[in-house]
Design an enzyme around this catalytic site. Structure first.
Site, PDB file in Angstrom:
ATOM      1  N   GLY B  43       0.837  -1.202   0.000  1.00 50.93           N
ATOM      2  CA  GLY B  43       0.000   0.000   0.000  1.00 50.93           C
ATOM      3  C   GLY B  43       0.867   1.245   0.000  1.00 50.93           C
ATOM      4  N   LEU B  44       0.245   2.366  -0.220  1.00 49.60           N
ATOM      5  CA  LEU B  44       0.971   3.635  -0.255  1.00 49.60           C
ATOM      6  C   LEU B  44       1.637   3.931   1.092  1.00 49.60           C
ATOM      7  CD1 LEU B  44      -1.713   5.845  -2.071  1.00 49.60           C
ATOM      8  CD2 LEU B  44       0.581   5.341  -2.956  1.00 49.60           C
ATOM      9  N   SER B  45       2.614   4.792   1.057  1.00 53.63           N
ATOM     10  CA  SER B  45       3.216   5.289   2.285  1.00 53.63           C
ATOM     11  C   SER B  45       2.117   5.986   3.101  1.00 53.63           C
ATOM     12  CB  SER B  45       4.319   6.285   1.923  1.00 53.63           C
ATOM     13  OG  SER B  45       4.912   6.805   3.079  1.00 53.63           O
ATOM     14  N   SER B  47      -0.393   4.519   4.442  1.00 55.33           N
ATOM     15  CA  SER B  47      -1.682   3.824   4.345  1.00 55.33           C
ATOM     16  C   SER B  47      -1.976   3.050   5.637  1.00 55.33           C
ATOM     17  CB  SER B  47      -1.696   2.869   3.145  1.00 55.33           C
ATOM     18  OG  SER B  47      -0.665   1.906   3.270  1.00 55.33           O
ATOM     19  N   GLY B  48      -0.919   2.719   6.387  1.00 56.71           N
ATOM     20  CA  GLY B  48      -1.109   2.021   7.666  1.00 56.71           C
ATOM     21  C   GLY B  48      -0.506   0.629   7.728  1.00 56.71           C
ATOM     22  N   LYS B  49       0.276   0.254   6.739  1.00 57.43           N
ATOM     23  CA  LYS B  49       0.858  -1.090   6.662  1.00 57.43           C
ATOM     24  C   LYS B  49       1.642  -1.492   7.916  1.00 57.43           C
ATOM     25  CE  LYS B  49       3.477  -0.025   3.179  1.00 57.43           C
ATOM     26  NZ  LYS B  49       3.095   1.392   3.117  1.00 57.43           N
ATOM     27  N   SER B  50       2.648  -0.699   8.253  1.00 55.89           N
ATOM     28  CA  SER B  50       3.516  -1.031   9.384  1.00 55.89           C
ATOM     29  C   SER B  50       2.752  -0.989  10.700  1.00 55.89           C
ATOM     30  CB  SER B  50       4.699  -0.057   9.458  1.00 55.89           C
ATOM     31  OG  SER B  50       5.737  -0.485   8.623  1.00 55.89           O
ATOM     32  N   SER B 117       5.919  -1.738  -2.056  1.00 54.09           N
ATOM     33  CA  SER B 117       5.929  -2.692  -3.179  1.00 54.09           C
ATOM     34  C   SER B 117       4.904  -2.297  -4.247  1.00 54.09           C
ATOM     35  CB  SER B 117       5.700  -4.124  -2.682  1.00 54.09           C
ATOM     36  OG  SER B 117       4.658  -4.212  -1.710  1.00 54.09           O
TER      37      SER B 117
END
Lengths: 210, 210
Positions: B43-45, B47-50, B117
């Protein structure tokens, strides 16, 4: 440790903000009930590094110790498949291994790394990437003559014939460790005794209780 | 599985020969009492991934599940510190991550990988490096507009000002996943609900029991 703990801050569940480390190495060591760290096995090809590492892993597994063996088999064919054996590539190979080994140690495992790692300077670099008490160098000692006699994959033969270039001991040097934490002489010790020596070392360093 | 088992041969303890794998992934999964695998958060920077990955890790830790979060923080500053953000370097960055993630999965852990990614082709490559049932792609969905509003580290602002080059969403594309295994829309779900969605997914895939 202080660094990890200071990262432990709560985030508001209704607001996605920059993440915090909520589970750290100390937590994982607690869950696994043992310390994590790295044993770095260095020595000539056919000295017995990988064999000792794998048999040691079995002994540790039987004690519920979480480990992982890193060696040419799983590293050279994967993450470092784009590296050769020049001085520069060997250095980058070991740099990458040191870096992802750190992640394994952070993840709570005892890494058993078995690499020729022929240069003292490179080994010192690797040691320097770890905290005191996390890294131990084990010199798997065996004369070149004996290693060539063993030659389980016929690689020394190919190196002597010039088919393999940059082969440690034949066409590039192996620098004996200056200050290893443990020496295992596989011309004196058999496999069982070699593994036992490392287990006793790990016991002394309080990674396991035997 | 067959491959691992066929490697399990006894070696003679009095003769150092080419090593065998004596402990394999199946053994480690048994010791940990859960399957291993990888959740790939894209997902975009901002977006909440980490954030989702770290909070999910805490939930899993509380259930004695062995995990490890891989993200820009521990990868870009370590093993991939010698890579930039060009198309070529991004590809090599992800290739290395895929390769050492495989080792983590083999070591028995559930890897929570959080990386922008942005290219479908690269994500497909990564998926292809894993066995069916080991890899799951989670699309952390959030509009560019919303991500720019969040901008927790002021990076979008710097990218818009041209201070940061090759910034995904601003100067290089983000290709939406074509067939993610799970979509978490962080403009709809709060953090708690997002984590809950992944836990339910893991439950459905029999990684955990909730």
């Amino acid at each position: 440790m202080t660094k990890s703990i200071s990262n432990k801050k709560n985030t508001k569940s209704n607001n996605v903000i920059w993440h915090r480390t909520l589970v750290d190495r100390t937590d994982r060591n607690q869950l696994n009930k043992h310390k994590s760290g790295i044993l770095w096995f260095t020595g000539l090809s056919a000295s017995g590094k990988s064999t000792i590492a794998h048999h040691l892993e079995k002994e540790l597994y039987d004690r519920s110790i979480r480990t992982y063996v890193l060696d040419g088999d799983n590293v050279r064919h994967g993450i470092n498949s784009n590296l050769g054996f020049s001085r520069e590539d060997r250095r980058e190979n070991l740099r990458r291994i040191a870096e992802f080994s750190k992640l394994f140690v952070d993840a709570g495992l005892i890494v058993l790394a078995a690499f020729i790692s022929p240069y003292e300077k490179d080994r010192e670099y690797i040691r320097g990437r770890f905290e005191e008490g996390d890294y131990f160098e084990i010199y798997v000692k065996c004369s070149l003559n004996k290693c060539e006699q063993r030659d389980p994959k016929g690689l020394y033969k190919k190196a002597r014939a010039g088919i393999i270039k940059n082969y440690t001991g034949v066409s590039t040097p192996y620098e004996e460790p200056l200050s290893p934490d443990l020496v295992i002489d596989t011309e004196i010790f058999d496999l069982k005794k070699s593994v036992q020596e490392v287990l006793e070392f790990l016991n002394k360093k309080k990674f396991i209780s035997i």
